[in-house]
Design a protein around this motif. Structure first.
Motif, PDB file in Angstrom:
ATOM      1  N   SER A  47      15.273  -8.526  25.628  1.00 16.92           N
ATOM      2  CA  SER A  47      15.331  -9.909  25.171  1.00 16.92           C
ATOM      3  C   SER A  47      16.353 -10.070  24.046  1.00 16.92           C
ATOM      4  O   SER A  47      17.190 -10.981  24.064  1.00 16.92           O
ATOM      5  N   HIS A  76       8.661 -19.062  24.883  1.00 16.60           N
ATOM      6  CA  HIS A  76       9.825 -18.214  25.186  1.00 16.60           C
ATOM      7  C   HIS A  76      11.050 -19.058  25.496  1.00 16.60           C
ATOM      8  O   HIS A  76      10.945 -20.231  25.887  1.00 16.60           O
ATOM      9  N   VAL A 134       7.333 -11.460  29.714  1.00 13.30           N
ATOM     10  CA  VAL A 134       7.188 -11.345  28.263  1.00 13.30           C
ATOM     11  C   VAL A 134       5.711 -11.239  27.892  1.00 13.30           C
ATOM     12  O   VAL A 134       5.342 -11.372  26.730  1.00 13.30           O
ATOM     13  N   PHE A 160      13.466 -14.654  31.561  1.00 15.89           N
ATOM     14  CA  PHE A 160      12.299 -14.141  30.838  1.00 15.89           C
ATOM     15  C   PHE A 160      11.168 -15.166  30.938  1.00 15.89           C
ATOM     16  O   PHE A 160      11.350 -16.334  30.573  1.00 15.89           O
ATOM     17  N   SER A 191      17.774 -13.769  23.515  1.00 11.68           N
ATOM     18  CA  SER A 191      16.621 -14.541  23.920  1.00 11.68           C
ATOM     19  C   SER A 191      15.497 -14.201  22.954  1.00 11.68           C
ATOM     20  O   SER A 191      15.635 -13.309  22.114  1.00 11.68           O
TER      21      SER A 191
END
Length: 205
Positions: free
Chosen positions: A143, A165, A108, A71, A148
């Motif tokens: 996610s 992130h 993201v 990500f 995550s």
């Protein structure tokens, strides 16, 4: 990098840290992985997104390939380009075997990362990388599926902003099963070793 941003980044890693502790307690001994073995502790790969050619894709479209799920976003100033560069070198070390590997770079930051932007970005690092985007709900759901996290920072006066992130790299076998977890700080040879195991022995191991 300011301390508050570091603190926010650390908080993003807490859900994943819990998963790693669980994985560490019960390791699958079927293959001698060098990275953190998450076999049986993370769900199979599942998503409905859009690739960097503007085509709707799902996890099923990548069956048969060993996948590296990450990500990130194209405006990332540091960890994303570093990670993609490291993954490129790892695939180079695998030689011909790397034809059966794909890097799935999930944005993201879908507001700025259009398919065209993603295509130019990921291909600058490796031709086996695929940029994925979609609506914010789909990206957030994916996610959360892998524990995550990400958060958009306040925009500066010129309208630019960063997205904090998690930086984990999730490795899936050819059947879409989560097998090992890597990070940008992982010794590269350990990642190459584990990718070779998955490519050589397949998902049935």
């Amino acid at each position: 990098m300011k301390f508050p941003r570091l603190l926010r980044f650390a908080l993003l890693l807490l859900p994943l840290a819990g998963a790693l502790l669980l994985a560490g307690c019960q390791r699958d001994a079927s293959l001698p992985f060098k990275l953190t073995n998450i076999s049986g502790h993370m769900p199979d790969l599942q998503f409905q997104l859009t690739d960097d050619n503007g085509k709707p894709v799902s996890a099923a479209d990548y069956r048969g390939k060993v996948l590296l799920l990450y990500f990130g976003y194209t405006h990332c100033p540091d960890v994303c380009p570093l990670t993609l560069a490291q993954l490129h070198v790892a695939l180079q070390k695998l030689g011909k075997q790397a034809d059966d590997v794909r890097i799935l770079f999930v944005s993201v930051d879908p507001a700025r990362d259009t398919p065209a932007v993603l295509h130019a970005y990921v291909n600058a690092f490796d031709k086996r990388a695929v940029g994925l985007t979609g609506n914010p709900r789909a990206i957030e759901a994916l996610s959360k599926r892998y524990r995550s996290a990400f958060t958009r920072e306040p925009a500066s006066q010129d309208g630019n902003y960063e997205v904090t992130h998690s930086s984990a790299i999730y490795v899936f076998d050819g059947d879409g099963h989560a097998r090992v977890l890597s990070t940008p700080g992982t010794p590269q040879d350990d990642l190459v070793h584990d990718l070779d195991l998955l490519l050589t022995h397949g998902a049935a191991a």
